[in-house]
Design a protein around this motif. Structure first.
Motif, PDB file in Angstrom:
ATOM      1  N   LEU A 194       0.843  -1.195   0.000  1.00 20.15           N
ATOM      2  CA  LEU A 194       0.000   0.000   0.000  1.00 20.15           C
ATOM      3  C   LEU A 194       0.877   1.243   0.000  1.00 20.15           C
ATOM      4  O   LEU A 194       1.801   1.297   0.806  1.00 20.15           O
ATOM      5  CB  LEU A 194      -0.909   0.016   1.232  1.00 20.15           C
ATOM      6  N   PRO A 195       0.643   2.262  -0.859  1.00 24.36           N
ATOM      7  CA  PRO A 195      -0.396   2.242  -1.890  1.00 24.36           C
ATOM      8  C   PRO A 195      -0.099   1.260  -3.026  1.00 24.36           C
ATOM      9  O   PRO A 195      -1.020   0.769  -3.648  1.00 24.36           O
ATOM     10  CB  PRO A 195      -0.427   3.675  -2.396  1.00 24.36           C
ATOM     11  N   GLY A 196       1.143   0.991  -3.350  1.00 17.73           N
ATOM     12  CA  GLY A 196       1.485  -0.033  -4.333  1.00 17.73           C
ATOM     13  C   GLY A 196       0.931   0.233  -5.714  1.00 17.73           C
ATOM     14  O   GLY A 196       0.645   1.381  -6.087  1.00 17.73           O
ATOM     15  N   LEU A 197       0.761  -0.855  -6.461  1.00 16.06           N
ATOM     16  CA  LEU A 197       0.196  -0.730  -7.819  1.00 16.06           C
ATOM     17  C   LEU A 197      -0.618  -1.961  -8.184  1.00 16.06           C
ATOM     18  O   LEU A 197      -0.902  -2.211  -9.347  1.00 16.06           O
ATOM     19  CB  LEU A 197       1.298  -0.456  -8.849  1.00 16.06           C
ATOM     20  N   GLY A 198      -0.994  -2.736  -7.141  1.00 12.50           N
ATOM     21  CA  GLY A 198      -1.793  -3.939  -7.389  1.00 12.50           C
ATOM     22  C   GLY A 198      -0.913  -5.132  -7.670  1.00 12.50           C
ATOM     23  O   GLY A 198       0.252  -5.172  -7.258  1.00 12.50           O
ATOM     24  N   ASP A 199      -1.463  -6.105  -8.372  1.00 12.56           N
ATOM     25  CA  ASP A 199      -0.705  -7.317  -8.708  1.00 12.56           C
ATOM     26  C   ASP A 199       0.069  -7.067 -10.001  1.00 12.56           C
ATOM     27  O   ASP A 199      -0.514  -6.991 -11.092  1.00 12.56           O
ATOM     28  CB  ASP A 199      -1.665  -8.500  -8.860  1.00 12.56           C
ATOM     29  N   ALA A 200       1.377  -6.927  -9.866  1.00 10.55           N
ATOM     30  CA  ALA A 200       2.202  -6.534 -11.021  1.00 10.55           C
ATOM     31  C   ALA A 200       2.099  -7.557 -12.154  1.00 10.55           C
ATOM     32  O   ALA A 200       1.940  -7.186 -13.324  1.00 10.55           O
ATOM     33  CB  ALA A 200       3.650  -6.355 -10.580  1.00 10.55           C
ATOM     34  N   GLY A 201       2.173  -8.850 -11.812  1.00  5.96           N
ATOM     35  CA  GLY A 201       2.110  -9.900 -12.840  1.00  5.96           C
ATOM     36  C   GLY A 201       0.803  -9.829 -13.614  1.00  5.96           C
ATOM     37  O   GLY A 201       0.778  -9.859 -14.847  1.00  5.96           O
ATOM     38  N   ASP A 202      -0.296  -9.703 -12.889  1.00  6.88           N
ATOM     39  CA  ASP A 202      -1.602  -9.636 -13.552  1.00  6.88           C
ATOM     40  C   ASP A 202      -1.714  -8.405 -14.442  1.00  6.88           C
ATOM     41  O   ASP A 202      -2.280  -8.457 -15.534  1.00  6.88           O
ATOM     42  CB  ASP A 202      -2.727  -9.616 -12.509  1.00  6.88           C
ATOM     43  N   ARG A 203      -1.168  -7.280 -13.980  1.00  2.33           N
ATOM     44  CA  ARG A 203      -1.290  -6.041 -14.774  1.00  2.33           C
ATOM     45  C   ARG A 203      -0.389  -6.080 -16.007  1.00  2.33           C
ATOM     46  O   ARG A 203      -0.728  -5.535 -17.054  1.00  2.33           O
ATOM     47  CB  ARG A 203      -0.983  -4.827 -13.891  1.00  2.33           C
ATOM     48  N   ILE A 204       0.764  -6.737 -15.903  1.00  2.00           N
ATOM     49  CA  ILE A 204       1.664  -6.847 -17.064  1.00  2.00           C
ATOM     50  C   ILE A 204       1.067  -7.780 -18.110  1.00  2.00           C
ATOM     51  O   ILE A 204       1.076  -7.497 -19.306  1.00  2.00           O
ATOM     52  CB  ILE A 204       3.054  -7.385 -16.624  1.00  2.00           C
TER      53      ILE A 204
END
Ligand code: PRP
Ligand code: URA
Length: 208
Positions: A194-204
């Motif tokens: 947090l705040p982060g950017l979510g799940d990096a693998g899923d977003r890529i």
């Protein structure tokens, strides 16, 4: 040693990545660009030598060709680390690529190794890449796996981390320099930054 690579261009691109409305294409492009920018900092102390190869300038002067003293190995932690490979390789086209298959069990958050292959070269410098450093479990396990195969000169490049993950790597592997673009506030109850950017693998890879 921890280096926070704090640069205005990285900050603005990271802000694009943090935005939940950013689509996979722009997310990947921003990660790729940040990886290139970070490469300057990560390798700034690498030795350069005058090789026996020569170049001739347009003014007719013969000069020794400069080369990096280390053979660079880019070692992404699968999957999300793959998103940083091309950005680094653009800056170091001679770099070899290895792969470290590692995922964290969603319940226990413990890392699970499922694949490992690194090139064998003289005088290697291994750059392990992973955008996210959360509990640090994956990075610690990846570094342990690399050391187990005999590699000694290792650096870790991440995009976003938290203190907890950084400290875990520093404690387990004090000899490994860490380069990171941002240190975020904390982890949530399911181990997300947090705040982060979510799940990096899923977003890529668009897997959600
Ligand atoms: C993510 C990320 C890191 C790890 C970080 O990978 O890319 O490898 O989590 O968390 P940690 O510091 O708590 O270990 P994930 O396990 O989601 O695998 P994926 O990249 O294949 O989606
Ligand atoms: N892995 C991710 O992709 N994101 C996080 O916030 C934590 C781990």
């Amino acid at each position: 040693m921890l280096t926070v690579v704090d640069h205005p261009l990285i900050k603005t691109k990271l802000s694009i990545m943090r935005d939940e409305t950013t689509k996979a294409k722009e997310f990947r492009e921003s990660l790729d660009e940040i990886a290139s920018l970070m490469t300057f900092e990560v390798f700034k102390d690498v030795q350069v030598y005058d090789s026996t190869d020569t170049i001739k300038t347009p003014t007719g002067i013969i000069l020794p060709k400069k080369k990096l003293a280390n053979k660079i190995i880019i070692a992404p932690i699968l999957r999300a680390g793959l998103g940083m490979v091309d950005g680094v390789r653009k800056m170091i086209p001679t770099a070899r690529i290895g792969h470290i298959g590692m995922y964290r069990n969603e319940e226990t958050l413990e890392p699970v190794e499922y694949y490992f292959k690194l090139p064998v070269v003289d005088n290697p410098l291994v750059l392990i890449c992973d955008p996210m450093l959360a509990t640090g479990g994956s990075a610690v396990a990846a570094i342990t796996a690399v050391k187990k195969r005999g590699y000694k000169n290792i650096r870790l490049m991440c995009l976003v981390g938290v203190k907890e993950g950084i400290e875990a790597v520093e404690k387990a592997h004090p000899d490994v320099d860490i380069y990171i673009a941002a240190v975020d506030e904390k982890l949530n109850e399911v181990g997300y930054i947090l705040p982060g950017l979510g799940d990096a693998g899923d977003r890529i890879f668009g897997t959600k």
